[in-house]
Scaffold this active site. Structure first.
Site, mmCIF file in Angstrom:
data_model
loop_
_atom_site.group_PDB
_atom_site.id
_atom_site.type_symbol
_atom_site.label_atom_id
_atom_site.label_comp_id
_atom_site.label_asym_id
_atom_site.label_seq_id
_atom_site.Cartn_x
_atom_site.Cartn_y
_atom_site.Cartn_z
ATOM 1 N N SER A 24 0.981 -1.260 -0.138
ATOM 2 C CA SER A 24 -0.116 -0.023 -0.066
ATOM 3 C C SER A 24 0.707 1.201 -0.045
ATOM 4 C CB SER A 24 -0.981 0.021 1.230
ATOM 5 O OG SER A 24 -0.132 -0.114 2.459
ATOM 6 N N MET A 25 0.175 2.315 -0.003
ATOM 7 C CA MET A 25 0.965 3.710 -0.002
ATOM 8 C C MET A 25 1.674 3.834 1.527
ATOM 9 S SD MET A 25 -1.289 6.613 -1.898
ATOM 10 C CE MET A 25 0.010 7.664 -1.666
ATOM 11 N N SER A 27 4.060 2.278 2.775
ATOM 12 C CA SER A 27 4.638 0.933 3.361
ATOM 13 C C SER A 27 6.050 0.796 3.000
ATOM 14 C CB SER A 27 3.893 -0.170 2.685
ATOM 15 O OG SER A 27 4.004 -0.212 1.214
ATOM 16 N N LYS A 29 7.826 0.864 -0.233
ATOM 17 C CA LYS A 29 8.027 0.489 -1.480
ATOM 18 C C LYS A 29 9.368 1.105 -2.048
ATOM 19 C CE LYS A 29 4.159 1.122 -3.499
ATOM 20 N NZ LYS A 29 3.784 1.889 -2.083
ATOM 21 N N GLU A 96 6.647 3.221 -9.395
ATOM 22 C CA GLU A 96 5.261 3.384 -9.642
ATOM 23 C C GLU A 96 4.549 2.751 -10.966
ATOM 24 O OE1 GLU A 96 3.603 4.664 -7.342
ATOM 25 O OE2 GLU A 96 4.857 5.999 -6.054
ATOM 26 N N CYS A 152 -1.570 0.915 10.078
ATOM 27 C CA CYS A 152 -3.158 1.610 10.129
ATOM 28 C C CYS A 152 -3.075 2.616 10.856
ATOM 29 C CB CYS A 152 -3.979 0.382 10.327
ATOM 30 S SG CYS A 152 -5.694 1.096 10.413
ATOM 31 N N TYR A 180 -4.647 10.324 0.887
ATOM 32 C CA TYR A 180 -4.522 8.933 1.321
ATOM 33 C C TYR A 180 -4.107 8.870 2.730
ATOM 34 C CZ TYR A 180 -4.966 8.459 -3.771
ATOM 35 O OH TYR A 180 -5.256 8.672 -5.007
ATOM 36 N N CYS A 187 -10.506 -1.369 9.277
ATOM 37 C CA CYS A 187 -10.672 -0.158 9.154
ATOM 38 C C CYS A 187 -10.890 0.381 7.722
ATOM 39 C CB CYS A 187 -9.551 0.784 9.735
ATOM 40 S SG CYS A 187 -9.415 0.525 11.535
#
Length: 191
Positions: A24-25, A27, A29, A96, A152, A180, A187
């Site tokens: 996810s965003m 995280s 990456k 991306e 989260c 975001y 959640c």
């Protein structure tokens, strides 16, 4: 932790491969992509790095993580441009990847068959929790997959969803913490 594979030889040709870093965003990456690419540079490998031209959140040219770690890259409009610009490099980095066209899978395969190590980072799911762009196909053809997780913001559990706080309907909406946030499955469903 990811252990970099040893390059093998088969019938006098270099063996290439594809590595995918996904999650996810927020995280990590891009941070992991930059770490691997810098290690390749330290090893004196010839490295070429690319990102979609539309991603100008931090810089028009550099790939920049949320922690402001950066590495020089070449912005491209299409995946095919990567084939033309990668030349005789040993390692190709792509950030991306979900924003690139469907030919990114074919491009990554071609590069790996040329003996190149291809390291790709991208979101596995969009803000609706659905597979994003060509990422499912890239995950399927990759020799190595690393899934990273965020935390989260609602409950502190492991997060792997990118929750969009905006009501915008378009699939691609570049943004950061203003638009975001990372959420766990529970959640994310609560909205």
């Amino acid at each position: 932790m990811f252990i970099e594979p040893k390059r093998g030889k088969a019938k006098d040709t270099k063996s290439g491969w594809i590595e995918v870093i996904t999650g996810s965003m927020f995280s990590g990456k891009t941070e992991e992509l930059i770490r691997r690419l810098k290690r390749a540079q330290i090893a004196k490998l010839n490295v070429e790095i690319f990102k979609p031209k539309i991603d100008v959140r931090y810089d028009e040219n550099d790939i920049v993580s949320h922690n402001q770690n950066a590495i020089r890259s070449t912005p491209v409009n299409t995946a095919e441009e990567i084939l033309l610009l990668s030349g005789n490099c040993d390692v190709v980095g792509i950030d991306e990847a979900q924003f690139l066209d469907q030919s990114i899978v074919e491009v990554c395969n071609k590069l790996s068959f040329q003996g190149k190590r291809v390291i790709v980072a991208g979101l596995d799911m969009d803000s609706k929790g659905l597979p994003f762009g060509s990422m499912p196909q890239l995950l399927a053809v990759a020799e190595y997959v690393t899934k990273v997780h965020a935390i989260c913001v609602k409950c502190g559990d492991i997060a792997h969803f990118s929750y969009r706080k905006s009501n915008a309907e378009n699939l691609i909406l570049l943004g950061e913490h203003d638009i975001y946030e990372a959420r766990c499955r529970t959640c994310f469903q609560e909205n």
